[in-house]
Design a protein around this motif. Structure first.
Motif, short mmCIF file in Angstrom:
data_model
loop_
_atom_site.label_atom_id
_atom_site.label_comp_id
_atom_site.label_asym_id
_atom_site.label_seq_id
_atom_site.Cartn_x
_atom_site.Cartn_y
_atom_site.Cartn_z
N UNK A 28 9.18 -56.69 -6.41
CA UNK A 28 8.22 -55.62 -6.15
C UNK A 28 7.57 -55.79 -4.78
N UNK A 29 7.29 -57.04 -4.41
CA UNK A 29 6.68 -57.29 -3.11
C UNK A 29 7.63 -56.88 -1.98
N UNK A 30 8.90 -57.19 -2.13
CA UNK A 30 9.89 -56.79 -1.13
C UNK A 30 10.05 -55.28 -1.09
N UNK A 31 10.04 -54.69 -2.26
CA UNK A 31 10.13 -53.22 -2.32
C UNK A 31 8.94 -52.55 -1.65
N UNK A 32 7.77 -53.15 -1.86
CA UNK A 32 6.56 -52.59 -1.23
C UNK A 32 6.65 -52.70 0.29
N UNK A 33 7.21 -53.81 0.78
CA UNK A 33 7.40 -53.97 2.23
C UNK A 33 8.34 -52.89 2.76
N UNK A 34 9.46 -52.62 2.04
CA UNK A 34 10.39 -51.57 2.46
C UNK A 34 9.69 -50.21 2.49
N UNK A 35 8.88 -49.96 1.46
CA UNK A 35 8.17 -48.67 1.39
C UNK A 35 7.17 -48.53 2.55
N UNK A 36 6.38 -49.58 2.81
CA UNK A 36 5.37 -49.50 3.88
C UNK A 36 6.02 -49.38 5.25
N UNK A 37 7.20 -49.97 5.43
CA UNK A 37 7.91 -49.90 6.71
C UNK A 37 8.74 -48.62 6.84
N UNK A 38 8.59 -47.71 5.86
CA UNK A 38 9.27 -46.40 5.87
C UNK A 38 10.79 -46.56 5.95
N UNK A 39 11.30 -47.51 5.19
CA UNK A 39 12.74 -47.75 5.18
C UNK A 39 13.46 -46.85 4.16
N UNK A 40 12.68 -46.11 3.35
CA UNK A 40 13.27 -45.07 2.50
C UNK A 40 13.38 -43.84 3.38
N UNK A 41 14.58 -43.64 3.97
CA UNK A 41 14.74 -42.64 5.03
C UNK A 41 14.97 -41.23 4.52
N UNK A 42 15.41 -41.11 3.28
CA UNK A 42 15.53 -39.76 2.69
C UNK A 42 15.32 -39.86 1.20
N UNK A 43 14.79 -38.79 0.62
CA UNK A 43 14.53 -38.76 -0.83
C UNK A 43 14.64 -37.31 -1.30
N UNK A 44 15.61 -37.05 -2.17
CA UNK A 44 15.84 -35.69 -2.70
C UNK A 44 15.62 -35.68 -4.20
N UNK A 45 14.86 -34.68 -4.65
CA UNK A 45 14.49 -34.59 -6.06
C UNK A 45 15.13 -33.36 -6.69
N UNK A 46 15.81 -33.55 -7.80
CA UNK A 46 16.31 -32.43 -8.60
C UNK A 46 15.32 -32.24 -9.74
N UNK A 47 14.44 -31.24 -9.58
CA UNK A 47 13.31 -31.10 -10.50
C UNK A 47 13.75 -30.86 -11.94
N UNK A 48 14.72 -29.95 -12.12
CA UNK A 48 15.12 -29.57 -13.48
C UNK A 48 15.69 -30.76 -14.26
N UNK A 49 16.52 -31.56 -13.59
CA UNK A 49 17.16 -32.70 -14.26
C UNK A 49 16.32 -33.96 -14.17
N UNK A 50 15.24 -33.91 -13.36
CA UNK A 50 14.38 -35.06 -13.12
C UNK A 50 15.19 -36.26 -12.61
#
Length: 518
Positions: A28-50
């Motif tokens: 979780x700590x490593x994941x939080x570092x990736x998130x804070x460093x904006x390393x999640x470069x794209x994120x697409x959500x399909x609302x109907x199928x969640x």
């Protein structure tokens, strides 16, 4: 918050339960570092199928993450771990942020679940908040956040507290606009107090000091900004309670860390009407407290109120009467000087600035720059105060050497400015051409010693590279003499110069290349 939410409060709780059961703290700590460093470069959500598809970049490699919010255990990643990895954790945090939920709660999922449990026990108190006193609010916040434990990373603790308070906004509470402002104000004060208390218990390091000063700066700016947008009448009861709370914190404040005094002065400057009766009542409250507690923060608060009352001399006498006044941080003086600026009491500001100069000796440039900014403001309104300004800056040498140099230039006082360049061993090549252009235009004769000295310096070095520099300066000298309309002086000087250095063949060659010699 996203306009197409795929999470509600119940689903958020289930997500936290999944994370708490599945992930360890390291992942979780490593994941939080990736998130804070904006390393999640794209994120697409399909609302109907969640369903969620994301790309997480790590050192140039792209990992494809697929989340199924209906079956979180089916989530996967293209990295070697394949599931329940730091990339999936970072994606969950990015999704939470976009959906209006605190990403920090995922990193601390177990604690967040305890908080949710605590929320249910506090739910009955929410309806009572509008009728509570300020002390009641703080007791409520203490209970509401009891499960959040401070850590070495103080900013993480701040984020946890803020995340906890965000949940309060999801519950409708019948606050008036005035109470809504005061309740948020006290949430910020609560967080500030928690960090100050932690510093007192654990000792202060660079990082912990940075956190509390950052919080103090944020609170100061928030008070100023809300004053621009809020338009409500003064709530006497909340004002009285808030002032009493601030006095209580000031009574136990370190004489060198006057964070609550700063909040108090900003609050009174921007949110409290300057009515004589109100100030007199507050002064009485201060004096009663000081009879039992001689805190310097309380002393400063009383002095500030005297100043707002128009008693500048009494304000100064109150400050200097305290035993720790000579150790006061320079931040203490900003509210006093700001009030004089607001009141346009320039003559009194001159008196204060002269008496405060010794506090800035050897201080950081940022602190000294603030002090000088007030002098500039005074001199612009009261030109006869310029002599006092130069005297103060002279007393602070060598701390103010750079500032004096800049001021000479700003005020186009070319002679002392050039003398400072020569004294420091600088030459004309130290500056960009445009720096010396206004001097060439307005007072070219002042450049003569500067250029002549530099030419002699480069000749003494006796190498071709420096001869080239000398020739460039000689061409500038010729231009200066022409500006002065004294070409005969240039001819006389240059003739002697060529004769003096006739044996330096490399120099003679450079003079010819520079078209100074036939």
């Amino acid at each position: 918050m996203s306009s197409n939410p795929v999470l509600n409060d119940d689903q958020w709780s289930k997500l936290l339960e999944y994370v708490a059961e599945t992930y360890n703290e390291v992942t979780l700590s490593r994941g939080f570092h990736f998130y804070k460093q904006q390393m999640v470069t794209s994120l697409n959500i399909t609302t109907e199928l969640r369903k969620v598809n994301a790309v997480v970049e790590e050192f140039g490699e792209k990992c494809q993450v697929a989340l199924d919010l209906n079956q979180l255990k089916a989530s996967s990643c293209t990295c070697p771990v394949k599931t329940s990895c730091k990339h999936v954790a970072a994606t969950l945090m990015e999704l939470a942020d976009r959906q209006g939920y605190p990403a920090s709660q995922i990193m601390n999922a177990k604690m967040a679940l305890k908080r949710v449990a605590a929320q249910s026990s506090n739910a009955s108190n929410l309806e009572q908040l509008p009728g509570m006193t300020v002390d009641g609010w703080h007791k409520f916040m203490e209970h509401y956040t009891f499960h959040l434990k401070p850590s070495y990373d103080q900013w993480n603790y701040v984020e946890l507290l803020r995340g906890q308070f965000v949940n309060l906004k999801r519950k409708p509470v019948a606050f008036s606009e005035t109470d809504l402002f005061y309740f948020e104000f006290h949430q910020r004060l609560f967080i500030l107090r928690k960090i100050v208390e932690q510093n007192a218990q654990a000792g202060v390091t660079f990082f912990t000091a940075a956190t509390v000063y950052h919080l103090s700066d944020e609170l100061d700016e928030w008070l100023k900004e809300t004053a621009k947008t809020l338009n409500f009448g003064q709530h006497e009861q909340r004002l009285t309670q808030t002032s009493a709370y601030l006095r209580a914190q000031m009574a136990i404040e370190s004489p060198k860390k006057l964070h609550h005094f700063r909040v108090f002065s900003t609050f009174w400057a921007y949110h409290v009407a300057a009515e004589e009766s109100r100030i007199a009542s507050e002064l009485t409250a201060f004096e009663e407290m000081e009879a039992a507690d001689l805190s310097f923060s309380l002393c400063a608060g009383r002095a500030y109120l005297y100043l707002r009352q128009g008693n500048s001399h009494q304000a100064w006498d109150t400050l200097i009467s305290h035993a720790t006044f000579k150790e006061a941080p320079t931040l203490l003086f900003v509210p006093f000087l700001d009030y004089m600026k607001h009141a346009q009491d320039w003559q009194e500001m001159v008196h204060w600035l002269r008496r405060l100069s010794s506090f800035y000796q050897g201080k950081r440039h940022l602190e000294v720059d603030v002090y000088v900014s007030y002098w500039k403001l005074v001199v612009a309104e009261l030109p006869e105060a310029e002599a006092d300004m130069w005297q103060s800056l002279g007393e602070l040498l060598p701390t103010t050497y750079r500032i004096i140099e800049d001021l000479y230039y700003e005020k186009r006082q070319w002679k002392p400015w050039i003398e400072m360049q020569i004294a420091q061993g600088y030459d004309p090549f130290t500056h960009r051409v445009h720096v010396l252009q206004p001097i060439e235009k307005e007072s070219p004769e002042l450049l003569l010693p500067y250029y002549h000295q530099a030419v002699e310096h480069y000749i003494r070095l006796k190498n071709r590279h420096d001869y080239k520099s000398a020739v460039r300066l000689l061409k500038r000298l010729e231009k200066v003499y022409k500006k002065m309309k004294q070409p005969e002086r240039w001819e006389a000087f240059f003739t002697r110069f060529v004769s003096r250095f006739s044996r330096l063949r490399a120099l003679q060659e450079e003079l010819k290349k520079g078209k100074l010699l036939e």
